[in-house]
Design a protein around this motif. Sequence first.
Motif, PDB file in Angstrom:
ATOM      1  N   LYS A  64      23.464  43.608  26.704  1.00 33.51           N
ATOM      2  CA  LYS A  64      24.767  43.009  26.985  1.00 33.51           C
ATOM      3  C   LYS A  64      25.190  42.127  25.807  1.00 33.51           C
ATOM      4  CE  LYS A  64      23.755  42.647  31.945  1.00 33.51           C
ATOM      5  NZ  LYS A  64      23.611  41.694  33.084  1.00 33.51           N
ATOM      6  N   ASP A  65      26.510  41.915  25.684  1.00 34.00           N
ATOM      7  CA  ASP A  65      26.997  41.003  24.653  1.00 34.00           C
ATOM      8  C   ASP A  65      26.365  39.624  24.818  1.00 34.00           C
ATOM      9  OD1 ASP A  65      28.546  43.120  23.932  1.00 34.00           O
ATOM     10  OD2 ASP A  65      30.472  42.164  24.339  1.00 34.00           O
ATOM     11  N   SER A  66      26.184  39.196  26.063  1.00 31.67           N
ATOM     12  CA  SER A  66      25.645  37.864  26.338  1.00 31.67           C
ATOM     13  C   SER A  66      24.180  37.730  25.948  1.00 31.67           C
ATOM     14  CB  SER A  66      25.795  37.527  27.825  1.00 31.67           C
ATOM     15  OG  SER A  66      25.097  38.475  28.627  1.00 31.67           O
ATOM     16  N   GLY A  67      23.504  38.848  25.678  1.00 27.26           N
ATOM     17  CA  GLY A  67      22.099  38.808  25.313  1.00 27.26           C
ATOM     18  C   GLY A  67      21.839  39.046  23.843  1.00 27.26           C
ATOM     19  N   LEU A  68      22.898  39.054  23.037  1.00 25.74           N
ATOM     20  CA  LEU A  68      22.784  39.450  21.637  1.00 25.74           C
ATOM     21  C   LEU A  68      22.727  38.234  20.709  1.00 25.74           C
ATOM     22  CD1 LEU A  68      22.816  42.065  19.905  1.00 25.74           C
ATOM     23  CD2 LEU A  68      25.298  41.806  19.746  1.00 25.74           C
ATOM     24  N   VAL A  69      21.845  38.309  19.719  1.00 29.34           N
ATOM     25  CA  VAL A  69      21.800  37.324  18.640  1.00 29.34           C
ATOM     26  C   VAL A  69      22.574  37.905  17.455  1.00 29.34           C
ATOM     27  CG1 VAL A  69      20.340  36.008  17.059  1.00 29.34           C
ATOM     28  CG2 VAL A  69      19.541  36.500  19.390  1.00 29.34           C
ATOM     29  N   GLU A  70      23.569  37.156  16.971  1.00 29.85           N
ATOM     30  CA  GLU A  70      24.367  37.599  15.833  1.00 29.85           C
ATOM     31  C   GLU A  70      24.418  36.503  14.776  1.00 29.85           C
ATOM     32  OE1 GLU A  70      27.960  40.263  17.118  1.00 29.85           O
ATOM     33  OE2 GLU A  70      27.833  38.613  18.548  1.00 29.85           O
ATOM     34  N   PHE A  71      24.440  36.915  13.515  1.00 28.50           N
ATOM     35  CA  PHE A  71      24.561  35.994  12.391  1.00 28.50           C
ATOM     36  C   PHE A  71      25.842  36.325  11.635  1.00 28.50           C
ATOM     37  CE2 PHE A  71      20.046  36.512  13.282  1.00 28.50           C
ATOM     38  CZ  PHE A  71      19.675  35.189  13.482  1.00 28.50           C
ATOM     39  N   PHE A  72      26.529  35.285  11.170  1.00 28.11           N
ATOM     40  CA  PHE A  72      27.824  35.514  10.540  1.00 28.11           C
ATOM     41  C   PHE A  72      28.087  34.487   9.446  1.00 28.11           C
ATOM     42  CE2 PHE A  72      28.504  32.789  14.236  1.00 28.11           C
ATOM     43  CZ  PHE A  72      29.245  31.735  13.712  1.00 28.11           C
ATOM     44  N   ARG A  73      29.061  34.812   8.614  1.00 30.67           N
ATOM     45  CA  ARG A  73      29.551  33.889   7.602  1.00 30.67           C
ATOM     46  C   ARG A  73      30.964  33.461   7.988  1.00 30.67           C
ATOM     47  NH1 ARG A  73      27.332  33.657   2.874  1.00 30.67           N
ATOM     48  NH2 ARG A  73      26.722  35.860   2.913  1.00 30.67           N
ATOM     49  N   LEU A  74      31.234  32.165   7.909  1.00 24.98           N
ATOM     50  CA  LEU A  74      32.554  31.666   8.244  1.00 24.98           C
ATOM     51  C   LEU A  74      33.580  32.112   7.207  1.00 24.98           C
ATOM     52  CD1 LEU A  74      31.699  27.986   9.244  1.00 24.98           C
ATOM     53  CD2 LEU A  74      32.564  29.765  10.785  1.00 24.98           C
ATOM     54  N   PRO A  75      34.830  32.322   7.626  1.00 31.38           N
ATOM     55  CA  PRO A  75      35.881  32.592   6.633  1.00 31.38           C
ATOM     56  C   PRO A  75      35.983  31.431   5.646  1.00 31.38           C
ATOM     57  CG  PRO A  75      36.663  33.005   8.879  1.00 31.38           C
ATOM     58  CD  PRO A  75      35.319  32.343   9.012  1.00 31.38           C
ATOM     59  N   GLY A  76      36.422  31.731   4.431  1.00 24.86           N
ATOM     60  CA  GLY A  76      36.476  30.720   3.391  1.00 24.86           C
ATOM     61  C   GLY A  76      37.380  29.547   3.697  1.00 24.86           C
ATOM     62  N   THR A  77      38.353  29.749   4.578  1.00 23.87           N
ATOM     63  CA  THR A  77      39.287  28.668   4.920  1.00 23.87           C
ATOM     64  C   THR A  77      38.714  27.715   5.961  1.00 23.87           C
ATOM     65  OG1 THR A  77      40.289  30.147   6.556  1.00 23.87           O
ATOM     66  CG2 THR A  77      41.327  30.052   4.386  1.00 23.87           C
ATOM     67  N   VAL A  78      37.567  28.057   6.523  1.00 27.05           N
ATOM     68  CA  VAL A  78      36.942  27.229   7.569  1.00 27.05           C
ATOM     69  C   VAL A  78      35.807  26.443   6.928  1.00 27.05           C
ATOM     70  CG1 VAL A  78      35.752  27.265   9.778  1.00 27.05           C
ATOM     71  CG2 VAL A  78      37.572  28.909   9.329  1.00 27.05           C
ATOM     72  N   THR A  79      36.018  25.143   6.740  1.00 25.47           N
ATOM     73  CA  THR A  79      35.086  24.355   5.936  1.00 25.47           C
ATOM     74  C   THR A  79      34.575  23.091   6.608  1.00 25.47           C
ATOM     75  OG1 THR A  79      36.972  23.222   4.920  1.00 25.47           O
ATOM     76  CG2 THR A  79      36.107  25.173   3.775  1.00 25.47           C
ATOM     77  N   ASP A  80      35.151  22.701   7.749  1.00 33.59           N
ATOM     78  CA  ASP A  80      34.703  21.479   8.411  1.00 33.59           C
ATOM     79  C   ASP A  80      34.793  21.672   9.916  1.00 33.59           C
ATOM     80  OD1 ASP A  80      37.416  21.080   9.192  1.00 33.59           O
ATOM     81  OD2 ASP A  80      37.803  19.913   7.379  1.00 33.59           O
ATOM     82  N   VAL A  81      34.349  20.655  10.663  1.00 32.97           N
ATOM     83  CA  VAL A  81      34.266  20.795  12.116  1.00 32.97           C
ATOM     84  C   VAL A  81      35.635  21.021  12.746  1.00 32.97           C
ATOM     85  CG1 VAL A  81      34.383  18.311  12.562  1.00 32.97           C
ATOM     86  CG2 VAL A  81      33.203  19.817  14.195  1.00 32.97           C
ATOM     87  N   HIS A  82      36.682  20.471  12.159  1.00 33.34           N
ATOM     88  CA  HIS A  82      38.020  20.620  12.735  1.00 33.34           C
ATOM     89  C   HIS A  82      38.538  22.046  12.588  1.00 33.34           C
ATOM     90  CE1 HIS A  82      38.017  16.313  13.229  1.00 33.34           C
ATOM     91  NE2 HIS A  82      37.790  16.148  11.935  1.00 33.34           N
ATOM     92  N   THR A  83      38.342  22.637  11.419  1.00 34.29           N
ATOM     93  CA  THR A  83      38.805  24.015  11.224  1.00 34.29           C
ATOM     94  C   THR A  83      37.921  25.004  11.984  1.00 34.29           C
ATOM     95  OG1 THR A  83      37.605  24.032   9.114  1.00 34.29           O
ATOM     96  CG2 THR A  83      39.972  23.613   9.039  1.00 34.29           C
TER      97      THR A  83
END
Length: 245
Positions: A64-83
């Motif tokens: 299930k989607d709820s049982g999956l471990v995924e790793f990702f890279r944030l988009p370049g425009t997302v750089t702090d907790v607010h974004t």
Amino acid sequence: MTTMHPAAIAFRDQAALRARCDIGNVRRVHGEPDYENGAVVPAGDWSPLPEDHPERYAPGSFTKDSGLVEFFRLPGTVTDVHTVAALVDLLGDPLHVALDEADDPPGELVTHRLPENGLCLGLHVDNHQNLPYPDRDTARRLCVNLGPGSRHLLLADTDIKSICRTVHDRYETHCPHTDDLRMFVALRKPLKLLRVRIDPGEGWLAPTAVLPYDESTEGAEGQGRWSTTASWLGHWGRDLFDPLI
């Protein structure tokens, strides 16, 4: 014999997973002042993930989607907790919950601490919803490393439901807990730990109410640098981000 269910890790390239993942054993802590007694922590005997291991963690057709471990890279425009928070608002779960930010120094064997006494609790399962055994695989935790230092995600290779079936006769009505994991290790049942490097600007999604986990800043690249994370709990589908591996 109890069937053990391993972590289901999404990856496209076995070599990319092996390049950032080690495997090792665990130990229980007794009488160490900074830890909760009985905590399960890495034994420190890390070794490269064997070539045949990635196949063991590949998701199955019934994952299930709820049982999956995924790793990702944030988009370049997302750089702090607010974004990051603004991005999470767009991911499809309007009822997601923001968790506390963490700012961890380098060299920490495990990073998660009990708020009431500051003790490290070691490998654990999240119990924000305190769900019983039948309803356990629902929400996932989304966590991003905002840097400036790197860190590791620690993942047990066996889920808490399998562990409960081993240590409890009436597991169907039991609410799985970190104590079950500690009992499992005390009984000398086999448990391996995966250590996956998470660099600044990277993140992960994992079923942390089911899969025992913690984080670590020990042995990460960029020694001497603190690492800040932001986390959320929610119900999200797979493939929301471009895969990291």
